[in-house]
Design a protein around this motif. Structure first.
Motif, PDB file in Angstrom:
ATOM      1  N   PHE A 181       0.832  -1.207   0.000  1.00  0.00           N
ATOM      2  CA  PHE A 181       0.000   0.000   0.000  1.00  0.00           C
ATOM      3  C   PHE A 181       0.868   1.259   0.000  1.00  0.00           C
ATOM      4  CE2 PHE A 181      -1.790   3.311   2.775  1.00  0.00           C
ATOM      5  CZ  PHE A 181      -2.883   3.693   2.044  1.00  0.00           C
ATOM      6  N   GLN A 182       1.939   1.263   0.793  1.00  0.00           N
ATOM      7  CA  GLN A 182       2.822   2.426   0.832  1.00  0.00           C
ATOM      8  C   GLN A 182       3.530   2.642  -0.503  1.00  0.00           C
ATOM      9  OE1 GLN A 182       5.186   1.410   4.410  1.00  0.00           O
ATOM     10  NE2 GLN A 182       4.402   3.310   5.315  1.00  0.00           N
ATOM     11  N   PHE A 183       3.980   1.563  -1.128  1.00  0.00           N
ATOM     12  CA  PHE A 183       4.649   1.710  -2.428  1.00  0.00           C
ATOM     13  C   PHE A 183       3.668   2.135  -3.516  1.00  0.00           C
ATOM     14  CE2 PHE A 183       8.043  -1.007  -0.529  1.00  0.00           C
ATOM     15  CZ  PHE A 183       9.099  -0.145  -0.775  1.00  0.00           C
ATOM     16  N   THR A 184       2.405   1.796  -3.362  1.00  0.00           N
ATOM     17  CA  THR A 184       1.396   2.325  -4.271  1.00  0.00           C
ATOM     18  C   THR A 184       1.305   3.837  -4.124  1.00  0.00           C
ATOM     19  OG1 THR A 184       0.149   0.264  -4.019  1.00  0.00           O
ATOM     20  CG2 THR A 184      -0.991   2.108  -5.052  1.00  0.00           C
ATOM     21  N   GLY A 185       1.360   4.309  -2.888  1.00  0.00           N
ATOM     22  CA  GLY A 185       1.393   5.750  -2.650  1.00  0.00           C
ATOM     23  C   GLY A 185       2.615   6.410  -3.263  1.00  0.00           C
ATOM     24  N   VAL A 186       3.746   5.721  -3.213  1.00  0.00           N
ATOM     25  CA  VAL A 186       4.963   6.244  -3.842  1.00  0.00           C
ATOM     26  C   VAL A 186       4.733   6.472  -5.332  1.00  0.00           C
ATOM     27  CG1 VAL A 186       7.341   5.690  -4.477  1.00  0.00           C
ATOM     28  CG2 VAL A 186       6.542   5.252  -2.147  1.00  0.00           C
ATOM     29  N   LEU A 187       4.098   5.515  -5.993  1.00  0.00           N
ATOM     30  CA  LEU A 187       3.860   5.630  -7.432  1.00  0.00           C
ATOM     31  C   LEU A 187       2.922   6.786  -7.750  1.00  0.00           C
ATOM     32  CD1 LEU A 187       3.474   1.855  -8.420  1.00  0.00           C
ATOM     33  CD2 LEU A 187       5.451   3.336  -8.788  1.00  0.00           C
ATOM     34  N   THR A 188       1.866   6.956  -6.944  1.00  0.00           N
ATOM     35  CA  THR A 188       0.941   8.062  -7.210  1.00  0.00           C
ATOM     36  C   THR A 188       1.627   9.412  -7.025  1.00  0.00           C
ATOM     37  OG1 THR A 188       0.118   8.061  -4.916  1.00  0.00           O
ATOM     38  CG2 THR A 188      -1.026   6.658  -6.488  1.00  0.00           C
ATOM     39  N   TYR A 189       2.425   9.534  -5.968  1.00  0.00           N
ATOM     40  CA  TYR A 189       3.164  10.773  -5.763  1.00  0.00           C
ATOM     41  C   TYR A 189       4.202  10.992  -6.865  1.00  0.00           C
ATOM     42  CZ  TYR A 189       1.287  11.524  -1.039  1.00  0.00           C
ATOM     43  OH  TYR A 189       0.469  11.780   0.030  1.00  0.00           O
ATOM     44  N   ALA A 190       4.828   9.923  -7.324  1.00  0.00           N
ATOM     45  CA  ALA A 190       5.843  10.051  -8.366  1.00  0.00           C
ATOM     46  C   ALA A 190       5.242  10.559  -9.666  1.00  0.00           C
ATOM     47  CB  ALA A 190       6.533   8.703  -8.590  1.00  0.00           C
TER      48      ALA A 190
ATOM     49  N   VAL B  63      12.342   9.419  -6.864  1.00  0.00           N
ATOM     50  CA  VAL B  63      12.882   9.797  -5.559  1.00  0.00           C
ATOM     51  C   VAL B  63      11.920  10.730  -4.837  1.00  0.00           C
ATOM     52  CG1 VAL B  63      14.821  10.892  -4.377  1.00  0.00           C
ATOM     53  CG2 VAL B  63      15.236   9.497  -6.401  1.00  0.00           C
ATOM     54  N   ALA B  64      11.289  11.629  -5.589  1.00  0.00           N
ATOM     55  CA  ALA B  64      10.310  12.535  -4.992  1.00  0.00           C
ATOM     56  C   ALA B  64       9.136  11.767  -4.397  1.00  0.00           C
ATOM     57  CB  ALA B  64       9.807  13.527  -6.046  1.00  0.00           C
ATOM     58  N   GLY B  65       8.673  10.723  -5.097  1.00  0.00           N
ATOM     59  CA  GLY B  65       7.598   9.902  -4.563  1.00  0.00           C
ATOM     60  C   GLY B  65       7.991   9.209  -3.276  1.00  0.00           C
ATOM     61  N   LEU B  66       9.201   8.672  -3.233  1.00  0.00           N
ATOM     62  CA  LEU B  66       9.696   8.048  -2.001  1.00  0.00           C
ATOM     63  C   LEU B  66       9.794   9.059  -0.879  1.00  0.00           C
ATOM     64  CD1 LEU B  66      12.527   5.862  -3.589  1.00  0.00           C
ATOM     65  CD2 LEU B  66      10.481   4.979  -2.459  1.00  0.00           C
ATOM     66  N   PHE B  67      10.259  10.251  -1.210  1.00  0.00           N
ATOM     67  CA  PHE B  67      10.415  11.305  -0.213  1.00  0.00           C
ATOM     68  C   PHE B  67       9.059  11.690   0.379  1.00  0.00           C
ATOM     69  CE2 PHE B  67      10.689  15.719   1.098  1.00  0.00           C
ATOM     70  CZ  PHE B  67      11.881  15.762   1.798  1.00  0.00           C
ATOM     71  N   LEU B  68       8.060  11.912  -0.475  1.00  0.00           N
ATOM     72  CA  LEU B  68       6.750  12.345   0.004  1.00  0.00           C
ATOM     73  C   LEU B  68       6.047  11.267   0.815  1.00  0.00           C
ATOM     74  CD1 LEU B  68       5.450  14.236  -3.152  1.00  0.00           C
ATOM     75  CD2 LEU B  68       5.827  15.234  -0.906  1.00  0.00           C
ATOM     76  N   GLN B  69       6.281  10.014   0.468  1.00  0.00           N
ATOM     77  CA  GLN B  69       5.593   8.929   1.153  1.00  0.00           C
ATOM     78  C   GLN B  69       6.211   8.615   2.509  1.00  0.00           C
ATOM     79  OE1 GLN B  69       2.775   7.214   0.242  1.00  0.00           O
ATOM     80  NE2 GLN B  69       2.926   6.182   2.211  1.00  0.00           N
ATOM     81  N   PHE B  70       7.531   8.627   2.590  1.00  0.00           N
ATOM     82  CA  PHE B  70       8.185   8.099   3.783  1.00  0.00           C
ATOM     83  C   PHE B  70       8.771   9.159   4.713  1.00  0.00           C
ATOM     84  CE2 PHE B  70       8.463   4.453   0.821  1.00  0.00           C
ATOM     85  CZ  PHE B  70       7.793   3.514   1.596  1.00  0.00           C
TER      86      PHE B  70
END
Length: 347
Positions: free
Chosen positions: A46-55, A277-284
């Motif tokens: 679920f968190q990595f799905t959020g990473v993709l949406t933010y990316a 990287v931006a998606g990872l940053f925003l999610q975590f």
């Protein structure tokens, strides 16, 4: 003759050439992404799905800011517009999720294209102030149209259910649903910024007058890119809404736009991989900052930003690209190793 194509490559710092190794690297990365639901539990998926949406949304802002040089603070507006458009067409009109995301993309492109007309004549702080109006108007507008948006309470809806033949669960199904959109979008944007179009965008970023004198239709290209970046912001918002199963005004505040802008700077302006990287940053990073200190989460978040920018002023991917290019040049010209760049002979 296409006016964009006559801008000479050496005039500006254009996009990096697409290399075979780079293509293979992206293919290998995409293959690894397919393994995420098979390796990680449901919550991590679920968190990595959020990473993709933010990316996806960050990639849109990177087009506007990183490639063209327009500082936009209104990205949360298009993120919210995409989310509400997709959910309302799904719940009120019965449109299936993939088609509703496409409708949200078209709506956000139209809105971004219209917003791009006043933005095409503004730069820097003036453009930031204009887009700031969009950013701060999101929450009041959502609360005003409460008969459709649910007002301050927001909207709760059922997440898309996986088909009978899919046995990995709902989180994995949503992950693959979002991943398919992400792969198509990143591939399309990578082709869009490659070649003459990328050089034209870089020309606009470095000097609009010089780019215009070379035959680039500056105003038209700025409006198109603003619309395209807004569209990607809307697609990211629509996919995020389906992933969470809830949307409310508090999810689309000004801090979301600031977070998008900060994340693409940390990831690397003007780079495709910087959006990941931006998606990872925003999610975590915000959640980890809250874990470190709930009371001083903002200070911890800001401290992480300062450290990242102090150590890597070009962003994470920008600094890595610079390091790899330096090593590649050193391997091509071993006699230049240890010689200052300013004292090396021009090739």
């Amino acid at each position: 003759m296409n006016k964009v194509s006559i801008l000479p490559a050496p005039a500006v710092a254009g996009p990096r050439p697409v290399r075979k190794t780079s293509t293979l690297g992206w293919l290998a990365f995409a293959a690894l992404l397919f393994l995420v639901p098979l390796v990680f539990p449901g919550y991590r998926t679920f968190q990595f799905t959020g990473v993709l949406t933010y990316a996806i949304a960050a990639l849109g802002l990177n087009l506007i800011t990183g490639y063209v040089g327009q500082v936009s603070l209104g990205h949360n507006m298009f993120f919210a517009l995409g989310a509400y458009t997709a959910i309302l067409t799904h719940t009120l009109l019965g449109v299936n999720p993939p088609l509703s995301v496409c409708i949200a993309a078209l709506v956000c492109f139209g809105a971004g294209y219209l917003a791009g007309f006043p933005a095409k004549r503004l730069r820097g702080l003036y453009l930031a102030l204009i887009t700031l109006i969009l950013a701060v108007s999101v929450v009041p507008l959502v609360k005003h149209f409460k008969s459709y948006t649910g007002g301050a309470a927001g909207l709760t809806f059922d997440k898309p259910e996986p088909p009978a033949w899919f046995t990995l669960g709902q989180d994995a199904w949503l992950y693959y649903f979002v991943l398919l959109f992400a792969i198509v979008i990143f591939w399309a944007v990578r082709n869009f910024v490659a070649g003459s179009t990328g050089r034209a965008l870089a020309g606009i970023r470095e000097g609009e007058l010089a780019a215009s004198s070379m035959g680039v239709d500056v105003n038209h290209l700025k409006v198109v890119v603003f619309g395209t970046g807004s569209m990607l912001g809307g697609v990211g918002g629509a996919l995020a809404a389906y992933t969470i199963g809830f949307i409310g005004p508090d999810s689309f505040t000004l801090m979301l736009s600031i977070g998008f802008l900060a994340s693409i700077v940390v990831g690397g302006l003007g780079t495709i991989s910087g959006a990941v990287v931006a998606g990872l940053f925003l999610q975590f990073v915000p959640s980890y900052a809250s874990d470190i200190s709930q009371a001083f989460a903002g200070a911890v978040y800001g401290g992480i930003l300062i450290v990242c920018m102090f150590l890597m002023p070009r962003g994470i991917t920008g600094s890595l690209i610079k390091l790899l290019d330096a090593r590649r040049e050193a391997s091509k010209h071993p006699s230049n190793q240890g010689v200052p760049v300013s004292s090396r002979p021009n090739p």
